[in-house]
Design a protein around this motif. Sequence first.
Motif, PDB file in Angstrom:
ATOM      1  N   UNK A  64     -10.801  -5.453  -0.465  1.00 10.65           N
ATOM      2  CA  UNK A  64     -10.907  -4.062  -0.900  1.00 10.65           C
ATOM      3  C   UNK A  64     -12.317  -3.515  -0.874  1.00 10.65           C
ATOM      4  N   UNK A  65     -13.298  -4.405  -0.760  1.00 12.98           N
ATOM      5  CA  UNK A  65     -14.664  -3.920  -0.574  1.00 12.98           C
ATOM      6  C   UNK A  65     -14.910  -3.675   0.919  1.00 12.98           C
TER       7      UNK A  65
ATOM      8  N   UNK B 289      -2.678  -8.703  -1.804  1.00 10.70           N
ATOM      9  CA  UNK B 289      -4.037  -8.871  -1.298  1.00 10.70           C
ATOM     10  C   UNK B 289      -4.750 -10.017  -2.013  1.00 10.70           C
TER      11      UNK B 289
ATOM     12  N   UNK C 132     -11.422 -13.861  -5.256  1.00  9.87           N
ATOM     13  CA  UNK C 132     -12.555 -13.370  -4.452  1.00  9.87           C
ATOM     14  C   UNK C 132     -12.056 -12.604  -3.244  1.00  9.87           C
TER      15      UNK C 132
ATOM     16  N   UNK D 217     -12.178  -3.047   3.335  1.00 12.77           N
ATOM     17  CA  UNK D 217     -11.161  -2.227   3.996  1.00 12.77           C
ATOM     18  C   UNK D 217     -11.209  -0.816   3.446  1.00 12.77           C
ATOM     19  N   UNK D 218     -11.209   0.176   4.286  1.00 17.42           N
ATOM     20  CA  UNK D 218     -11.172   1.560   3.844  1.00 17.42           C
ATOM     21  C   UNK D 218      -9.716   1.992   3.715  1.00 17.42           C
ATOM     22  N   UNK D 219      -9.141   1.881   2.482  1.00 16.28           N
ATOM     23  CA  UNK D 219      -7.756   2.307   2.304  1.00 16.28           C
ATOM     24  C   UNK D 219      -7.722   3.715   1.761  1.00 16.28           C
TER      25      UNK D 219
ATOM     26  N   UNK E 207      -9.369 -10.839  -2.925  1.00 10.24           N
ATOM     27  CA  UNK E 207      -8.951  -9.476  -3.260  1.00 10.24           C
ATOM     28  C   UNK E 207     -10.152  -8.536  -3.214  1.00 10.24           C
ATOM     29  N   UNK E 208     -11.256  -8.987  -3.804  1.00 12.42           N
ATOM     30  CA  UNK E 208     -12.468  -8.145  -3.809  1.00 12.42           C
ATOM     31  C   UNK E 208     -12.964  -7.951  -2.382  1.00 12.42           C
ATOM     32  N   UNK E 209     -12.987  -9.014  -1.601  1.00  8.06           N
ATOM     33  CA  UNK E 209     -13.447  -8.895  -0.214  1.00  8.06           C
ATOM     34  C   UNK E 209     -12.592  -7.905   0.559  1.00  8.06           C
TER      35      UNK E 209
END
Lengths: 407, 407
Positions: free
Chosen positions: B402-403, B278, B396, B405-407, B398-400
């Motif tokens: 995971x902030x 990611x 950045x 996407x609802x995993x 990676x943060x986007x």
Amino acid sequence: MAVGTVPFPAMPAIDGIRLGTAMAGIKQANRRDLVVVEIAPDASVAGTFTRNAFCAAPVHVAKDHMAICQTRGTSPRYLLINTGNANAGTGIAGRRDAESCCQELARLGEVDPAMVLPFSTGVIGEPLPMDRLLAALPEAVGALDDNGWQQAADGILTTDTRPKGVTVSIEIDGQPVTLNGIAKGSGMIQPDMATMLAFVTTDACIEQPRLSEWLGSGVQRSFNSITVDSDTSTNDACLLVATGRGARIDGDAAIQRFRNALDEVLISLAQQIIRDAEGATKFVTLDVSEARTEQEARDVAFTVAHSPLVKTALYACDANWGRILAAVGRAPVEAFDVDLVRIDLGDVRLVEKGGRAPGYTEEAGSAVMAEEEITIRIRLGRGDAGTTVWTSDLSHEYVSINADYRS
Amino acid sequence: MAVGTVPFPAMPAIDGIRLGTAMAGIKQANRRDLVVVEIAPDASVAGTFTRNAFCAAPVHVAKDHMAICQTRGTSPRYLLINTGNANAGTGIAGRRDAESCCQELARLGEVDPAMVLPFSTGVIGEPLPMDRLLAALPEAVGALDDNGWQQAADGILTTDTRPKGVTVSIEIDGQPVTLNGIAKGSGMIQPDMATMLAFVTTDACIEQPRLSEWLGSGVQRSFNSITVDSDTSTNDACLLVATGRGARIDGDAAIQRFRNALDEVLISLAQQIIRDAEGATKFVTLDVSEARTEQEARDVAFTVAHSPLVKTALYACDANWGRILAAVGRAPVEAFDVDLVRIDLGDVRLVEKGGRAPGYTEEAGSAVMAEEEITIRIRLGRGDAGTTVWTSDLSHEYVSINADYRS
């Protein structure tokens, strides 16, 4: 960014402590980056230091000097702190530079060099700019004053967005006792023994061995219970100075009162660091209970606190309880029965019996996540030990700060 | 983002394996999200699964079914994989859903339900949309074909940006032996026993106990040697199927040749996951040697690989060797003599004798950091054990991801 507002407190003088600062231009011009703390003779001084194997030159020198003072029955008279340069990863030359700084301050203060303890914070691996640092020392010494707390708190900052200070007053046998603390740190924070830099002083009279013991246990519950990014700095140090000019701390009641005040100071400073963590938009309290041992509770708390997926969900205000559950599930806990685990977000039950709690609604979870201050309670259902750990979220700003800043 | 280009290979058929996919609309419409793998009778099947205590319902069921097959002297006949929903943190109801999926596929394929192994990946904590999933099963079964590799590789992806596959052919006693592998995963990756989902098949003939042993040691060197973000998924699984239609693997030379080919497949898939991590902009190889034990080498490698400060420096193309040194220094290594440690970035010596290497220049370091593929070599100077770990940077993006996407 920083969470909430924490105004710098009006800090009273501590009898036996004077502080002076200067602008040495160590990394940047026109900012306070050199701090001298003068300690009256015969104070008790305790310290805890980073456990990073690559610890910085000033950490080695400070520990050596404390040992020398102890052997000689004397006590440290000066703390010398610079920001902008950590003097870490600098090998033998770094040790020599740290010693030279102490020698120069010792000359100005007319004390033995071993009575000076050096502290550095900032960029790793660059040589200390000795010319500029030594040239500014007389100015810092000339500025020594018992009201220099805020300037000193400013003078030790790096990526911090605000100075961190706390003052607590108590009464012992009718005599007022004051504790003042300042600290710095907002990244590379999982102290594992002390935060970046914290200096706590009191006018109380306490023998060194006791002071050391109380600091050790207080640090465990404060600076050793916070994490920003799991990175332990090379320079962490926490000093506690008792000048002995005020009340003597003796007898169970007085000791208990003083230790409570000390813990309050240490926890306040630790929490201020987390509130000002790099890129932080959330202040998160992880409360783990019903563990078999405190270590087990700490393992669970830190596994959750370090999880990038939990931290990005916190940043996104996403009540993504699945990520919390997944982090709890990978903590190093033996014979873990997940059916007994309960997880609450604020007052909202997220998880029980191995899955989402029956009454949980997305709306209730989102309402808690929208707050700036969030408590996650994890009950393990296997014992009665527990711990509390504080952490921050992982934001775009964290990446920006650390991709741009050469720490 | 993803590092480099890895075209999906032309994958030959494996005698005894057919694959079929369907669009069940589990999370999104119009994407392949359901995969059925049909295995010929009497194959050997080995698997490794997540060690996360909160492991998902399908992981429980797959392990149970494998045990039942083993007890009965039969072997699994179908793998049933869905993306879009992990069926994790779903308690008893999740187990029931996973069993129901197996029952339905068993009915269609006319086999015992215990011969179906279920796998799920996607959002944690949502109930499986059983209606849609079961309704699409006949289509997937109807599509079974021995050339369905690329569709199957597509049908198991979540946040991956590209399908991951590898094929290796060797000759054993004049007979061709083929190994095909597909995998998915780009976040929540520190498998600690197997990656997210990986399925490797071969036409070779190998008894189950051997297959299991070879998979275990191959996984240690591949999927257990990668990390994106230190988060171990609830659903990780790696399956190895040997249909037995081709050459028998026996005798030292044949075994060695086959195991080398198997390791090549597993390492290729593991590296493909890291290249597609990611937000990844870098593919980083951490090579730790001269450790006392392999575990010690792994501790150092993973401490560096998980350091957010190292990962953001990699993202910034900043040869910030101080952060690498600080991470090495906080690894849990006993009696660590940092003066013996040498750290190289590509061919550039960064650190020796406790500090920056004398010949090091910022230009040389920056030139290596500008590459997409970077090797960091850490020699501990205390033994002859070593390990290699692969990781990505922290961006950045990676943060986007995971902030958002609802995993």
